[in-house]
Motif scaffolding. Structure first.
Motif, PDB file in Angstrom:
ATOM      1  N   UNK A   5       0.822  -1.208   0.000  1.00 46.54           N
ATOM      2  CA  UNK A   5       0.000   0.000   0.000  1.00 46.54           C
ATOM      3  C   UNK A   5       0.854   1.255   0.000  1.00 46.54           C
ATOM      4  N   UNK A   6       1.991   1.211   0.667  1.00 46.46           N
ATOM      5  CA  UNK A   6       2.826   2.398   0.743  1.00 46.46           C
ATOM      6  C   UNK A   6       3.935   2.323  -0.309  1.00 46.46           C
ATOM      7  N   UNK A 184       0.224  11.774  -3.200  1.00 51.55           N
ATOM      8  CA  UNK A 184      -1.210  11.449  -3.244  1.00 51.55           C
ATOM      9  C   UNK A 184      -1.480   9.969  -2.958  1.00 51.55           C
ATOM     10  N   UNK A 186       0.172   7.830  -1.380  1.00 51.83           N
ATOM     11  CA  UNK A 186       0.473   7.412  -0.013  1.00 51.83           C
ATOM     12  C   UNK A 186      -0.396   8.127   1.019  1.00 51.83           C
ATOM     13  N   UNK A 187      -1.186   9.090   0.559  1.00 51.54           N
ATOM     14  CA  UNK A 187      -2.036   9.848   1.480  1.00 51.54           C
ATOM     15  C   UNK A 187      -3.407   9.183   1.595  1.00 51.54           C
ATOM     16  N   UNK A 188      -4.274   9.794   2.379  1.00 47.67           N
ATOM     17  CA  UNK A 188      -5.579   9.189   2.677  1.00 47.67           C
ATOM     18  C   UNK A 188      -6.360   8.834   1.415  1.00 47.67           C
ATOM     19  N   UNK A 189      -6.442   9.801   0.506  1.00 49.58           N
ATOM     20  CA  UNK A 189      -7.220   9.561  -0.712  1.00 49.58           C
ATOM     21  C   UNK A 189      -6.615   8.433  -1.539  1.00 49.58           C
ATOM     22  N   UNK A 190      -5.283   8.425  -1.654  1.00 46.45           N
ATOM     23  CA  UNK A 190      -4.621   7.412  -2.471  1.00 46.45           C
ATOM     24  C   UNK A 190      -4.791   6.011  -1.908  1.00 46.45           C
ATOM     25  N   UNK A 191      -4.702   5.885  -0.599  1.00 45.24           N
ATOM     26  CA  UNK A 191      -4.877   4.565   0.015  1.00 45.24           C
ATOM     27  C   UNK A 191      -6.319   4.104  -0.123  1.00 45.24           C
ATOM     28  N   UNK A 192      -7.246   5.038   0.060  1.00 45.76           N
ATOM     29  CA  UNK A 192      -8.658   4.687  -0.133  1.00 45.76           C
ATOM     30  C   UNK A 192      -8.888   4.252  -1.584  1.00 45.76           C
ATOM     31  N   UNK A 194      -6.752   2.870  -3.640  1.00 46.39           N
ATOM     32  CA  UNK A 194      -6.222   1.525  -3.860  1.00 46.39           C
ATOM     33  C   UNK A 194      -7.109   0.466  -3.214  1.00 46.39           C
ATOM     34  N   UNK A 195      -7.730   0.826  -2.096  1.00 44.35           N
ATOM     35  CA  UNK A 195      -8.689  -0.087  -1.480  1.00 44.35           C
ATOM     36  C   UNK A 195      -9.886  -0.320  -2.400  1.00 44.35           C
TER      37      UNK A 195
ATOM     38  N   UNK B  92      -8.429  -7.237   1.962  1.00 44.01           N
ATOM     39  CA  UNK B  92      -7.616  -6.676   0.890  1.00 44.01           C
ATOM     40  C   UNK B  92      -6.348  -7.515   0.776  1.00 44.01           C
ATOM     41  N   UNK B  95      -2.661  -6.149   0.532  1.00 46.30           N
ATOM     42  CA  UNK B  95      -2.137  -5.295   1.585  1.00 46.30           C
ATOM     43  C   UNK B  95      -1.785  -6.136   2.813  1.00 46.30           C
ATOM     44  N   UNK B 103      -6.580   0.847   7.037  1.00 49.91           N
ATOM     45  CA  UNK B 103      -7.562   1.342   6.069  1.00 49.91           C
ATOM     46  C   UNK B 103      -8.939   1.448   6.732  1.00 49.91           C
ATOM     47  N   UNK B 106      -9.007   4.286   9.039  1.00 44.55           N
ATOM     48  CA  UNK B 106      -9.172   5.527   8.281  1.00 44.55           C
ATOM     49  C   UNK B 106     -10.660   5.825   8.083  1.00 44.55           C
ATOM     50  N   UNK B 112     -10.513  10.665   4.406  1.00 39.81           N
ATOM     51  CA  UNK B 112     -10.564  10.118   3.050  1.00 39.81           C
ATOM     52  C   UNK B 112      -9.951  11.020   2.017  1.00 39.81           C
ATOM     53  N   UNK B 114      -7.346  13.450   2.213  1.00 41.38           N
ATOM     54  CA  UNK B 114      -5.987  13.981   2.269  1.00 41.38           C
ATOM     55  C   UNK B 114      -5.185  13.587   1.037  1.00 41.38           C
ATOM     56  N   UNK B 115      -4.464  14.539   0.468  1.00 39.20           N
ATOM     57  CA  UNK B 115      -3.698  14.281  -0.755  1.00 39.20           C
ATOM     58  C   UNK B 115      -2.204  14.426  -0.531  1.00 39.20           C
ATOM     59  N   UNK B 117      -0.244  14.380   3.148  1.00 38.89           N
ATOM     60  CA  UNK B 117       0.439  13.765   4.287  1.00 38.89           C
ATOM     61  C   UNK B 117       0.387  12.246   4.180  1.00 38.89           C
ATOM     62  N   UNK B 119      -0.056   8.558   5.064  1.00 40.31           N
ATOM     63  CA  UNK B 119      -0.800   7.862   6.116  1.00 40.31           C
ATOM     64  C   UNK B 119       0.132   6.990   6.952  1.00 40.31           C
TER      65      UNK B 119
END
Lengths: 320, 250
Positions: A5-6, A184, A186-192, A194-195, B92, B95, B103, B106, B112, B114-115, B117, B119
């Motif tokens: 994920x990261x 992006x 690695x951030x919240x939106x990007x991880x979501x 990928x989920x 998942x 992962x 996840x 989160x 949801x 953030x673009x 920082x 995680x």
């Protein structure tokens, strides 16, 4: 092994790449091959565009077959604004990104209600609609396209008509976009995102608004493609409907698959390889696309995760 | 968040000519562990699908803590504290176990958009994920990709996802499905540890487990509720014996 994920960047690798790209045009000048600076610039622009598509295909699982529409609208925005007398890049390029984002909002709003093959077809259909719309608009030059009277004005002393200046501007835009995409994903939106790619239903059950997450990624990709279009218009000095043709969308998809979908550098590597193959083979035969087909077939068969994925696999095997 | 109550009234779902869920009435008190049993094809999973919002309701209503959620979207129901696990593990796979839980954490923190920082550097989020990791007994497997887990461990993670997502009402669809005896025992202990802290609807095949754990039991046959009550009432109920245990004469 760390998590999938990261996505971590190896600082040494990134530094080496940056230095190489910074001195490349100087080296080409030293060996008296300035023509290749234009090719390198073209690769950088397409690397940016393909990376934006990789966000959708590789990280969002959205097989968009209409990415050329966002490139096209970005390019036409710059050309149209220049005709209207607005030459400042600081104004025109953000507007081009905005245009790409707005178009992506419109197309994504409807397309993202579908999935699978339907999503591929509907994005293709929208892009073709944009293509025919541009052709039929006399204001935008119709079939012939628009010729740019000049180049976007960035800063005094930087003339985008000069190959070297353009190269470094394209490099800056590509590097900034790639850095942003890296943050992006690695951030919240990007991880979501990928989920959602891996298990959309479960993400919904966990409480993620999956449709809006996909739409957000679609808009971001559209904006970056719009920036790529703005650069492309300045590179060639001409915008034509062929920028929006479905074969362009197809070429961008090939770049992503070739380089490695879901790999940070997948789009960039794919763009470089495809454009270099095209450049080399075109000297030998007009059937150069056949060669591209063979290479693509080999990649799909022997390195299903693309060149970037294949290289990572080799490195891991060596370490093991 | 205290455990909510759930009220289901006249709930129906039809697939073509088949009535999968037929005018179901069910009340879950706050903090209750309520088991739902019934033979194969009784409509248990369909009921969970309706409650979680994965399927559209044909008729009837669902109230969570007095709030009508009959037509609320799936992700919003989750936001109101309704969590579920799946009969077939839905994790998942690519992962790591810890990232799976991060996840879900989160989702709980409603983070949801953030673009910028990363995680992975979020200590609070990962502390929450590690908390769940310990609770489900997978601490030793934190860095293992979920796809590489053994079946039983994957079932534990499946439940862990619902817990980490901040649910206060759990819909558990056969959490012990396909488990070996020792694994099932561990899962049973895990569910027992959740008693009182969550309102739980437990769909289960294992009768022994159900009779040991549940405060109350509802029996579903052909989409209809034929009995609701304590373990003893259900054991003695003639209709239940006939339908569920396949006996003509009690």
């Amino acid at each position: 092994m760390t998590s999938a994920l990261h996505v971590s960047a190896r600082p040494g690798f990134a530094l080496a790449g940056a230095i190489l790209l910074l001195v490349l045009p100087l080296g080409l000048l030293a060996v008296d091959q300035p023509f290749y600076i234009v090719l390198a610039s073209r690769i950088l622009v397409f690397a940016l565009i393909a990376s934006s598509l990789n966000l959708l295909i590789g990280y969002g699982g959205m097989i968009s077959f209409g990415h050329a529409a966002f490139v096209g609208i970005g390019a036409y925005t710059v050309a149209g604004l220049m005709q209207a007398g607005i030459v400042s890049a600081w104004l025109a390029w953000p507007i081009a990104m905005l245009a790409g984002a707005v178009l992506a909002l419109g197309i994504g709003w409807i397309s993202l209600r579908t999935s699978g093959v339907y999503f591929i077809m509907i994005t293709l259909a929208f892009a073709q609609m944009a293509y025919y719309a541009i052709i039929s608009l006399k204001l935008l030059g119709g079939d012939d396209g628009l010729s740019l009277g000049g180049r976007s004005a960035l800063l005094p002393g930087i003339d985008l008509k000069a190959d070297l200046s353009f190269y470094y501007v394209a490099l800056a835009c590509f590097a900034a976009s790639l850095a942003f995409l890296h943050r992006l994903i690695n951030a919240e939106l990007g991880r979501a995102l990928q989920g959602v790619r891996d298990n959309e239903t479960r993400m919904e059950a966990l409480g993620f608004p999956t449709y809006r997450i996909k739409l957000a990624a679609f808009i971001i990709a559209g904006a970056l493609a719009g920036l790529g279009g703005a650069l492309l218009a300045n590179l060639t000095g001409l915008v034509s409907p062929s920028l929006l043709h479905w074969t362009q969308s197809g070429a961008l998809m090939i770049m992503v698959i070739l380089g490695g979908a879901g790999r940070l550098l997948g789009g960039a590597i794919g763009a470089a390889v495809l454009l270099i193959i095209e450049e080399v083979l075109r000297d030998y035969t007009i059937h150069w696309q056949l060669g591209v087909g063979v290479v693509l077939l080999a990649i799909v068969l022997f390195a299903p995760s693309g060149l970037a994925g294949g290289l990572a696999g080799l490195r891991q095997r060596r370490q093991a | 968040m205290s455990a909510p109550s759930l009220a289901i009234s006249g709930l129906s779902k039809r697939f073509g000519g088949v009535v999968a869920v037929d005018a179901v009435e069910l009340q879950l008190q706050s903090g209750e562990l309520h088991a739902l049993i019934g033979p194969n094809g009784a409509g248990k999973t369909t009921l969970v699908q309706l409650l979680s919002g994965a399927e559209r309701v044909d008729a009837g209503s669902i109230h969570l803590d007095g709030r009508d959620i009959t037509h609320v979207a799936m992700h919003q129901r989750a936001g109101l504290g309704l969590g579920r696990s799946y009969q077939i593990s839905s994790v998942f796979a690519a992962f790591s176990v810890l990232d799976n839980l991060a996840l879900a954490a989160q989702a709980r923190a409603r983070r949801r958009w953030g673009c910028w920082a990363p995680v992975a550097a979020d200590a609070v989020l990962f502390a929450a994920a590690r908390g769940t990791l310990d609770a489900i007994g997978l601490s030793a497997r934190a860095e293992t990709p979920a796809g590489a887990l053994a079946h039983g461990e994957r079932r534990q993670l499946e439940l862990g996802l619902a817990l980490a997502s901040g649910a206060s009402m759990l819909l558990l669809d056969e959490p012990m499905a396909g488990m070996a005896a020792a694994e099932a025992e561990r899962m049973l202990a895990l569910i027992a540890s959740l008693r009182g802290k969550f309102t739980i609807l437990l769909v289960e095949h294992d009768m022994d487990a159900v009779f040991r754990l549940a405060d109350r039991i509802t029996v579903l046959v052909y989409g209809r509720v034929i009995a609701t009550g304590g373990a003893e009432d259900i054991r003695r109920h003639p209709d239940v014996r006939r339908a569920y245990l396949g006996e003509d004469q009690p």
